[in-house]
Motif scaffolding. Structure first.
Motif, short mmCIF file in Angstrom:
data_model
loop_
_atom_site.label_atom_id
_atom_site.label_comp_id
_atom_site.label_asym_id
_atom_site.label_seq_id
_atom_site.Cartn_x
_atom_site.Cartn_y
_atom_site.Cartn_z
N ILE A 1 -4.99 4.27 -2.36
CA ILE A 1 -6.45 4.47 -2.28
C ILE A 1 -6.83 5.91 -2.59
N GLY A 2 -5.87 6.73 -2.99
CA GLY A 2 -6.20 8.10 -3.38
C GLY A 2 -4.98 8.98 -3.31
N THR B 1 0.85 -1.19 0.00
CA THR B 1 0.00 0.00 0.00
C THR B 1 0.89 1.24 0.00
N ALA B 2 0.73 2.06 -1.01
CA ALA B 2 1.60 3.24 -1.14
C ALA B 2 0.87 4.33 -1.91
N PRO B 3 1.08 5.59 -1.52
CA PRO B 3 0.38 6.67 -2.21
C PRO B 3 0.77 6.80 -3.69
N TYR C 1 -3.58 11.26 -1.62
CA TYR C 1 -3.33 11.94 -0.35
C TYR C 1 -2.46 11.00 0.44
N VAL C 2 -1.76 11.52 1.45
CA VAL C 2 -0.84 10.67 2.18
C VAL C 2 -1.41 10.34 3.56
N LEU C 3 -1.56 9.05 3.84
CA LEU C 3 -2.00 8.58 5.15
C LEU C 3 -0.77 8.35 6.01
N ALA D 1 -5.55 1.82 4.20
CA ALA D 1 -5.60 1.42 2.78
C ALA D 1 -5.81 -0.09 2.66
N GLY E 1 -0.16 5.70 7.54
CA GLY E 1 0.26 4.32 7.41
C GLY E 1 -0.63 3.61 6.40
N GLY E 2 -0.23 2.40 6.02
CA GLY E 2 -0.98 1.69 5.00
C GLY E 2 -2.15 0.89 5.54
N ILE F 1 -0.66 -0.46 -4.56
CA ILE F 1 -1.99 0.15 -4.67
C ILE F 1 -2.10 1.36 -3.76
N1 ADE Z 1 -0.03 4.92 2.53
C1 ADE Z 1 0.02 6.24 2.76
N2 ADE Z 1 -0.86 6.90 1.99
C2 ADE Z 1 -1.48 5.96 1.22
C3 ADE Z 1 -2.47 6.00 0.20
N3 ADE Z 1 -3.03 7.15 -0.19
N4 ADE Z 1 -2.86 4.85 -0.35
C4 ADE Z 1 -2.29 3.69 0.03
N5 ADE Z 1 -1.35 3.58 0.96
C5 ADE Z 1 -0.94 4.70 1.56
#
Ligand code: ADE
Length: 225
Positions: free
Chosen positions: A132-133, A86-88, A135-137, A143, A139-140, A130
């Motif tokens: 999910i949008g 899971t990554a932005p 923006y930066v969370l 997501a 953590g994953g 993948i």
């Molecule tokens: N980890 C940090 N931001 C994320 C995002 N937007 N989607 C998936 N993983 C994330």
């Protein structure tokens, strides 16, 4: 389907899977979601799994060895269709991608944290990234929960009414039409007469027209596709 989720926060994550549709899917034996605590694979006495980035800079990076050990232990037990990170900056989750993933047997999802994982994990173990949008969370985990929910609800038999996943927004390239339930009249705000008519052909046509109109207003790019 089995989904293995690799995370630093299994306790926080477990609550997503103990309620509602995901819980029902697991009780029916249609999905199994297994959480793995990456701290269990730490090489240090203190259970840490992150370290300072080479080259300097703020933040910590998740280390290659504990992640590789966890992934390889799972891979020695079964074949995974995808090892997801899971990554932005990953491919954006969509309904078509959820449909594709819902046909798989075994998925692994690695939740990133801090500044993310050592790049060698992405290069050598990850088969799909993948987001999910845009923006930066922090953590994953959220997501991974979103991906699991979007995918598991599409497995046949998970939803009570099998049709209802097919009539979701995006499933036929349109957003969903409006829905109403009782009462017919609330403060003078009435349910459209056509829905009370009992004429199924007319109702289907009205729903289709509404879906097209809503898509035009809210997601015009879907009509271009
Ligand atoms: N980890 C940090 N931001 C994320 C995002 N937007 N989607 C998936 N993983 C994330």
């Amino acid at each position: 389907m089995r989904i293995d989720i690799l995370t630093l926060f299994p306790a926080t994550m477990s609550m997503f899977f103990e309620e509602s549709i995901l819980a029902r899917a697991q009780k029916k034996g249609l999905a199994e979601i297994v959480l793995h605590d990456l701290h269990d694979y730490s090489l240090t006495r203190y259970g840490s799994v992150d370290d300072y980035p080479y080259g300097g800079g703020a933040g910590m990076v998740m280390c290659v060895e504990p992640l590789a050990n966890c992934i390889e232990e799972l891979q020695s037990q079964r074949r995974y269709d995808e090892v997801i990170y899971t990554a932005p900056d990953g491919q954006q989750l969509s309904q078509p991608l959820s449909n594709t993933l819902s046909l798989k047997q075994n998925l692994m999802i690695l939740c990133g944290h801090y500044k993310g994982v050592d790049e060698r994990i992405r290069e050598h173990f990850i088969t799909m990234e993948i987001s999910i949008g845009d923006y930066v969370l922090s953590g994953g985990e959220l997501a991974a929960a979103v991906i699991s929910d979007a995918v598991v609800r599409l497995i046949p038999g998970v939803l009570g009414d099998e049709q209802s996943a097919l009539s979701d927004s995006f499933q036929d390239g349109l957003v969903a039409p409006p829905e109403y339930t009782r009462p017919v009249d609330f403060r003078g705000w009435r349910v459209p007469d056509v829905l009370l008519s009992g004429d199924h052909k007319k109702i289907a046509q009205w729903r289709y027209d509404q879906a097209v109109e809503r898509t035009r207003q809210r997601r015009p790019n879907m009509l271009d596709d």
